[in-house]
Design an enzyme around this catalytic site. Sequence first.
Site, PDB file in Angstrom:
ATOM      1  N   CYS A 162      32.683  25.757 -10.654  1.00 38.75           N
ATOM      2  CA  CYS A 162      32.958  24.647  -9.728  1.00 38.75           C
ATOM      3  C   CYS A 162      32.854  23.350 -10.527  1.00 38.75           C
ATOM      4  O   CYS A 162      32.920  23.379 -11.760  1.00 38.75           O
ATOM      5  CB  CYS A 162      32.003  24.679  -8.535  1.00 38.75           C
ATOM      6  SG  CYS A 162      30.263  24.511  -8.963  1.00 38.75           S
TER       7      CYS A 162
ATOM      8  N   ASN B  98      28.368  22.745 -10.975  1.00 36.46           N
ATOM      9  CA  ASN B  98      27.560  23.944 -11.290  1.00 36.46           C
ATOM     10  C   ASN B  98      26.139  23.824 -10.737  1.00 36.46           C
ATOM     11  O   ASN B  98      25.181  24.337 -11.331  1.00 36.46           O
ATOM     12  CB  ASN B  98      27.538  24.241 -12.804  1.00 36.46           C
ATOM     13  CG  ASN B  98      26.953  25.615 -13.171  1.00 36.46           C
ATOM     14  OD1 ASN B  98      26.301  25.769 -14.197  1.00 36.46           O
ATOM     15  ND2 ASN B  98      27.157  26.602 -12.342  1.00 36.46           N
TER      16      ASN B  98
ATOM     17  N   CYS C 208      26.003  23.676  -6.920  1.00 36.20           N
ATOM     18  CA  CYS C 208      26.124  24.103  -5.512  1.00 36.20           C
ATOM     19  C   CYS C 208      26.930  25.404  -5.392  1.00 36.20           C
ATOM     20  O   CYS C 208      26.365  26.482  -5.249  1.00 36.20           O
ATOM     21  CB  CYS C 208      26.772  23.008  -4.657  1.00 36.20           C
ATOM     22  SG  CYS C 208      25.750  21.531  -4.503  1.00 36.20           S
ATOM     23  N   ARG C 209      28.257  25.286  -5.467  1.00 33.46           N
ATOM     24  CA  ARG C 209      29.093  26.453  -5.141  1.00 33.46           C
ATOM     25  C   ARG C 209      29.017  27.583  -6.165  1.00 33.46           C
ATOM     26  O   ARG C 209      28.817  28.747  -5.794  1.00 33.46           O
ATOM     27  CB  ARG C 209      30.559  25.990  -4.968  1.00 33.46           C
ATOM     28  CG  ARG C 209      30.774  25.128  -3.767  1.00 33.46           C
ATOM     29  CD  ARG C 209      32.123  24.426  -3.808  1.00 33.46           C
ATOM     30  NE  ARG C 209      32.183  23.440  -4.884  1.00 33.46           N
ATOM     31  CZ  ARG C 209      33.254  22.747  -5.223  1.00 33.46           C
ATOM     32  NH1 ARG C 209      34.384  22.949  -4.566  1.00 33.46           N
ATOM     33  NH2 ARG C 209      33.218  21.864  -6.189  1.00 33.46           N
ATOM     34  N   SER C 210      29.202  27.275  -7.462  1.00 36.42           N
ATOM     35  CA  SER C 210      29.289  28.385  -8.431  1.00 36.42           C
ATOM     36  C   SER C 210      27.952  29.093  -8.680  1.00 36.42           C
ATOM     37  O   SER C 210      27.953  30.329  -8.789  1.00 36.42           O
ATOM     38  CB  SER C 210      29.960  27.959  -9.735  1.00 36.42           C
ATOM     39  OG  SER C 210      29.248  26.948 -10.399  1.00 36.42           O
TER      40      SER C 210
ATOM     41  N   ASP D  11      33.648  21.504  -1.247  1.00 34.03           N
ATOM     42  CA  ASP D  11      32.485  20.962  -1.950  1.00 34.03           C
ATOM     43  C   ASP D  11      31.446  20.486  -0.920  1.00 34.03           C
ATOM     44  O   ASP D  11      31.733  19.594  -0.130  1.00 34.03           O
ATOM     45  CB  ASP D  11      32.972  19.782  -2.804  1.00 34.03           C
ATOM     46  CG  ASP D  11      31.880  19.235  -3.707  1.00 34.03           C
ATOM     47  OD1 ASP D  11      30.702  19.575  -3.491  1.00 34.03           O
ATOM     48  OD2 ASP D  11      32.219  18.472  -4.630  1.00 34.03           O
TER      49      ASP D  11
HETATM   50  P1  4NP Z   1      29.456  21.782  -6.934  1.00 37.54           P
HETATM   51  O1  4NP Z   1      29.093  20.426  -6.135  1.00 37.54           O
HETATM   52  O2  4NP Z   1      30.731  21.482  -7.704  1.00 37.54           O
HETATM   53  O3  4NP Z   1      29.674  22.795  -5.855  1.00 37.54           O
HETATM   54  O4  4NP Z   1      28.277  22.086  -7.824  1.00 37.54           O
HETATM   55  C1  4NP Z   1      28.930  19.191  -6.779  1.00 37.54           C
HETATM   56  C2  4NP Z   1      27.730  18.899  -7.390  1.00 37.54           C
HETATM   57  C3  4NP Z   1      27.547  17.666  -8.004  1.00 37.54           C
HETATM   58  C4  4NP Z   1      28.587  16.737  -8.007  1.00 37.54           C
HETATM   59  C5  4NP Z   1      29.804  17.062  -7.413  1.00 37.54           C
HETATM   60  C6  4NP Z   1      29.970  18.291  -6.809  1.00 37.54           C
HETATM   61  N1  4NP Z   1      28.390  15.466  -8.603  1.00 37.54           N
HETATM   62  O5  4NP Z   1      29.318  14.635  -8.542  1.00 37.54           O
HETATM   63  O6  4NP Z   1      27.324  15.222  -9.195  1.00 37.54           O
END
Ligand code: 4NP
Length: 180
Positions: free
Chosen positions: A31, A34, A36-38, A148
């Site tokens: 994702c 790294n 939340c989702r992945s 997201d």
């Molecule tokens: P992820 O979510 O891609 O599912 O891990 C996010 C986590 C952090 C950020 C964006 C999306 N960020 O901008 O810090």
Amino acid sequence: MNLLEYFDLPRLREALESVADIRHPRVLFVCLGNICRSPAAEGMMLSVLQEKHAHGWTVDSAGTGNYHIGDLPDPRMRAHARRRGLELTHRCRQVREADFDRFDLIIGMDDSNIARLRALAPTPEDELKVLPMALLLSDKRHFDHIPDPYYEGAEGFETVLDLLDEGTRNLYDTMSAFGS
Ligand code: 4NP
């Protein structure tokens, strides 16, 4: 469910055909952050494998971004996952070109992740390894990507976990049927 039994998914078939050893698949979930989702997808996949007493898979996750290197998953995602019996202990890392040697399938959560992964793939054959997570959902789910949850409330995290639960189960079932 074995997706290939019900749907015509040439991209998925092509990707599974290129898995080096179908009994020992190496899967990387990707994702943006790294956190939340992945890492949740990684935890879900490991939980499905444990439940099925399946051995021999390699499962990891990474982010296209580099904002949170070395961090544990987001505390909100860890809390929601824990309620489902999942302990997420992954440490954030950024995806790199060498991952295309180390993994058979590289599964992105949304179109932006997919575009970044395709651009990173060193060869056209490596590009075939890149698949959208939404391809692993049955058509009763009306999602074309895994949204997201970072700027969302509790419902966003629950939706992500529901989608990942189904997608990882479908990947296991489809891979198992393909290898038998
Ligand atoms: P992820 O979510 O891609 O599912 O891990 C996010 C986590 C952090 C950020 C964006 C999306 N960020 O901008 O810090």
